[in-house]
Design an enzyme around this catalytic site. Sequence first.
Site, PDB file in Angstrom:
ATOM      1  CB  CYS A  51       3.338  -2.131 -23.650  1.00 59.02           C
ATOM      2  SG  CYS A  51       2.073  -2.910 -24.644  1.00 59.02           S
ATOM      3  CD  GLN A  52       7.175  -5.444 -17.536  1.00 58.75           C
ATOM      4  OE1 GLN A  52       6.395  -6.335 -17.826  1.00 58.75           O
ATOM      5  NE2 GLN A  52       8.082  -5.592 -16.611  1.00 58.75           N
TER       6      GLN A  52
END
Length: 141
Positions: A51-52
């Site tokens: 996930c960013q």
Amino acid sequence: MTIKEIQEEIIDEFSMFDDWMERYEYIIELGKSLPMIDDAHKLDENLIKGCQSKVWLYSELENDTIKFSADSDAILTKGIVALLLRVYSNQKPAAILAADTDFIDEIGLKEHLSPTRANGLVSMIKYIKMYAIAQQTKLSN
């Protein structure tokens, strides 16, 4: 409600919006109702890789069903994880493992996310399924 019924409900809700700005606003609102993860569970081992933004996901088995809690440092991501928890929390591990994720395509979510957010969405689903496998194993023993 079954996973399929919840997914149908979400598809119906998203069909009420005319454009994606309204849908983004709705997703952000969902994030505000996210069952908050206990600070004691905001550990590196509960961080979703891929996930960013930072997303913590925790699960516990309660009466043969998995109860998830989560948090994120990004408001849109928090909404996305809230949407997933609405579908998968309080369900039996076997039901989670058998469930498809077609509703995500039907509401057009993945195609309206940046590539890094779309990868994060896939990672969130993968982690939910991995938790379900782990909890299913506990039930089997």
